[in-house]
Design a protein around this motif. Sequence first.
Motif, PDB file in Angstrom:
ATOM      1  N   PHE A   1       4.842   1.180   3.073  1.00  0.00           N
ATOM      2  CA  PHE A   1       4.292   1.577   1.789  1.00  0.00           C
ATOM      3  C   PHE A   1       2.779   1.541   1.861  1.00  0.00           C
ATOM      4  CE2 PHE A   1       8.479  -0.157   0.567  1.00  0.00           C
ATOM      5  CZ  PHE A   1       8.985   0.946  -0.114  1.00  0.00           C
ATOM      6  N   ALA A   2       2.141   2.470   1.159  1.00  0.00           N
ATOM      7  CA  ALA A   2       0.684   2.519   1.174  1.00  0.00           C
ATOM      8  C   ALA A   2       0.072   1.329   0.453  1.00  0.00           C
ATOM      9  CB  ALA A   2       0.194   3.813   0.537  1.00  0.00           C
ATOM     10  N   SER A   3       0.828   0.715  -0.459  1.00  0.00           N
ATOM     11  CA  SER A   3       0.313  -0.427  -1.205  1.00  0.00           C
ATOM     12  C   SER A   3       1.467  -1.310  -1.641  1.00  0.00           C
ATOM     13  CB  SER A   3      -0.467   0.041  -2.439  1.00  0.00           C
ATOM     14  OG  SER A   3       0.412   0.677  -3.360  1.00  0.00           O
ATOM     15  N   ALA A   4       1.125  -2.527  -2.043  1.00  0.00           N
ATOM     16  CA  ALA A   4       2.146  -3.428  -2.575  1.00  0.00           C
ATOM     17  C   ALA A   4       2.704  -2.888  -3.881  1.00  0.00           C
ATOM     18  CB  ALA A   4       1.539  -4.818  -2.780  1.00  0.00           C
ATOM     19  N   ALA A   5       1.882  -2.166  -4.632  1.00  0.00           N
ATOM     20  CA  ALA A   5       2.360  -1.574  -5.886  1.00  0.00           C
ATOM     21  C   ALA A   5       3.457  -0.553  -5.620  1.00  0.00           C
ATOM     22  CB  ALA A   5       1.199  -0.936  -6.633  1.00  0.00           C
ATOM     23  N   GLN A   6       3.325   0.229  -4.556  1.00  0.00           N
ATOM     24  CA  GLN A   6       4.367   1.194  -4.201  1.00  0.00           C
ATOM     25  C   GLN A   6       5.657   0.483  -3.817  1.00  0.00           C
ATOM     26  OE1 GLN A   6       3.335   4.163  -1.332  1.00  0.00           O
ATOM     27  NE2 GLN A   6       1.715   5.066  -2.575  1.00  0.00           N
ATOM     28  N   PHE A   7       5.541  -0.643  -3.128  1.00  0.00           N
ATOM     29  CA  PHE A   7       6.716  -1.439  -2.775  1.00  0.00           C
ATOM     30  C   PHE A   7       7.450  -1.869  -4.051  1.00  0.00           C
ATOM     31  CE2 PHE A   7       8.119  -5.444  -0.161  1.00  0.00           C
ATOM     32  CZ  PHE A   7       9.445  -5.018  -0.258  1.00  0.00           C
TER      33      PHE A   7
ATOM     34  N   ALA B   1       0.578  -9.454  -7.560  1.00  0.00           N
ATOM     35  CA  ALA B   1      -0.552 -10.291  -7.166  1.00  0.00           C
ATOM     36  C   ALA B   1      -1.252  -9.727  -5.933  1.00  0.00           C
ATOM     37  CB  ALA B   1      -0.063 -11.715  -6.897  1.00  0.00           C
ATOM     38  N   LEU B   2      -0.469  -9.294  -4.959  1.00  0.00           N
ATOM     39  CA  LEU B   2      -1.052  -8.728  -3.736  1.00  0.00           C
ATOM     40  C   LEU B   2      -1.839  -7.458  -4.033  1.00  0.00           C
ATOM     41  CD1 LEU B   2       1.891  -9.194  -1.188  1.00  0.00           C
ATOM     42  CD2 LEU B   2      -0.275 -10.445  -1.244  1.00  0.00           C
ATOM     43  N   ASP B   3      -1.272  -6.588  -4.853  1.00  0.00           N
ATOM     44  CA  ASP B   3      -1.954  -5.333  -5.171  1.00  0.00           C
ATOM     45  C   ASP B   3      -3.292  -5.604  -5.848  1.00  0.00           C
ATOM     46  OD1 ASP B   3      -1.893  -2.329  -5.472  1.00  0.00           O
ATOM     47  OD2 ASP B   3      -2.019  -2.918  -7.590  1.00  0.00           O
ATOM     48  N   TYR B   4      -3.306  -6.561  -6.779  1.00  0.00           N
ATOM     49  CA  TYR B   4      -4.557  -6.914  -7.458  1.00  0.00           C
ATOM     50  C   TYR B   4      -5.590  -7.418  -6.444  1.00  0.00           C
ATOM     51  CZ  TYR B   4      -7.818  -9.696 -10.268  1.00  0.00           C
ATOM     52  OH  TYR B   4      -8.944 -10.243 -10.811  1.00  0.00           O
ATOM     53  N   ALA B   5      -5.167  -8.321  -5.568  1.00  0.00           N
ATOM     54  CA  ALA B   5      -6.103  -8.866  -4.582  1.00  0.00           C
ATOM     55  C   ALA B   5      -6.584  -7.789  -3.619  1.00  0.00           C
ATOM     56  CB  ALA B   5      -5.432 -10.000  -3.818  1.00  0.00           C
ATOM     57  N   HIS B   6      -5.678  -6.937  -3.176  1.00  0.00           N
ATOM     58  CA  HIS B   6      -6.063  -5.884  -2.235  1.00  0.00           C
ATOM     59  C   HIS B   6      -7.094  -4.947  -2.862  1.00  0.00           C
ATOM     60  CE1 HIS B   6      -1.919  -6.416  -0.092  1.00  0.00           C
ATOM     61  NE2 HIS B   6      -2.778  -7.381   0.206  1.00  0.00           N
TER      62      HIS B   6
END
Length: 677
Positions: A266-272, A126-131
Amino acid sequence: MLTDAQGRLTAALAGRYTIERELGAGGMATVYLAHDVRHDRKVALKLLRPELAAILGGERFLKEIRLTANLQHPHILGLHDSGEADGLVYYVMPYVEGESLRQRLAREHQLPIDETIRLATEVASALDYAHRHGVIHRDIKPENILLHDGAALVADFGIALAASRSDSGTRLTETGMSLGTPHYMSPEQAMGEREITAKSDVYALGCVMYEMLAGEPPFTGPTAQAIVARVMTEQPRSLTLQRHSVPPHVEAAVNRALEKLPADRFASAAQFAEALARPELTASRTVTTALTARPTDRWRRWFALATGVAVILGAVAAWGWLRSPRAVTTRQFISLSESIRLSTQVPSLALSPDGSLFVFKEDRQNGRLWVKHRGDLTLTPLTGTERAQYPFFSPDGQWIGFTADSRLKKVAVGGGTPVTVADSAAAGFGGATWLDDGSIVYVPTNLLELRRVSADGGPTSLVLASKDVSFVGGGTGNPVGLPGSRGVLFQLCMSSCVTMSVHVLDLRTGKEKRLVDDAAQAWYLPDGRLFYVRRDGVGFVVPFDLNRLEITGTAVPVLDGVAVSASLGFAQLSWSRSGTLVYERTTGAGATENVLVRVSRDGSMAPVDTAWYGAFNSIALSPDGRRLAVSSGLGAAVSIWIKQLDHGPFTRLTFAGQDRRPFWSPDGRTVAFVRDS
């Protein structure tokens, strides 16, 4: 009974929404269960706090949160409606049948590891999408993560962003109100940075995942300031030491998300999320973290688990948090001995400039100064230092200055006969500091002045005379020299230190000015900031211009629990240029705090029970390793207690008086101890 705001809102929204009952209230809004009349459905209607709406401007707030209505994601709770009615700002979201993650944690304390990973991955998605759509949440916490049929739904997306802006340009922090929750705020958000990036959300998600695994956030404390201080200065305790079933790659991923410097996360929530799913991406990170976080061998030799002392000292390798978020801060407790204890009646601590030598005054009548070298567990008394107080080092670390018998004296670090430098030095309240040019500035017996003398002795000169203050039970005290003999920081104390403030004396002009109110002492740090301790024991750093002798920025809390004398106004703390400080840690006036920790083979430490601390004197582990016998108490009230490890009860075993040094029988059924007559 309806509140005024609820009654107004009910009347204003009649025909559109029917408010049924209040569901809860938070820092920004009150939440109601309502019925959407037009669509015949239950909704969560949130009423923005009126005082917050007044600051932000309702129209601006609504414009900002409408941007989040376009976020369409299976793990984002959408926005149905928003508006202003009778001067009240509201927004409407779907009503979720279920509970929040906070309610789940309150009931179960810790979550299964596989479920924790799944929920964190859903939130990260959800965070990655919003970011990627330009929206940063800013307030990720268990309360804002809803659980619907077992899946995570992130609520209030973009609300904090909208609340961070106002029509007038006023920042919310300037009004005394704040956004975010201290337990989950990134260091940059805690410091009030204007530009918050997606990596702040990554940090907050790391905090939430840490809590799901450990049962509490990575940093806790009794006040918001204490929590922020720990966020800024400490490393989180090892997850695997608290819960051995946590996979190493999961701990490594959480640790990376919790890095203090955004560039190290992490550069993004997706990487996390990817790191949680693929152990090979972070396996090597675990080793790096363990090696970085553990204390060095030399510190482990010097500092031991704090037991058997009446006053507990905290040693902080503080240069990390005072200079750069990248450096690691380590904390240990210093154990002196059962027979030699620190005096708490006068300033009693000093560290050599390189941090390798610790000097303290013992707590007994006519007490002496004692020396403890790093890497050496023995204590060495300094002959001829009876009745000493206010110890301080020469800039080269070869001499120790102190006051005793109303005289200013010095003694070589290696021992010898003390040399009198000046007469008429203050006793009790007072102090002295050794400047870089070889002179010493000290407080004379009248407490109204600061005088200067060569470290070799000779005539003294007046550098400060307080003419405009009539002192009653106070005066000038606790001087601390600035680099290059530029000036002197000192304290002005009045009415038995009911009123205290930190001032600076310009040695070039002879002028002085006030810097900080309600503060005990201050020290200049090599990176261009002041570190000062407030009356309540909270330590702050603030930018400082050494040329103009002025504070140039906002103070940030970095330390809490420093013992401050209410009557003499000093902080029991000493700072060294190496980046280490030693201080007496306290939980309140006259109280001492001692925390027992487990130490792993690699030297890393974790508290036995974060909710358990006190004036512990000595401990003994039962033969089966499941219980601790602990001597706890102060003065004449010292008893033996039994603690079930790790988070079990703490029960009292003896009641008669001064009971110390417990030890177990081989079968673990009996505890013996020493009782002082």
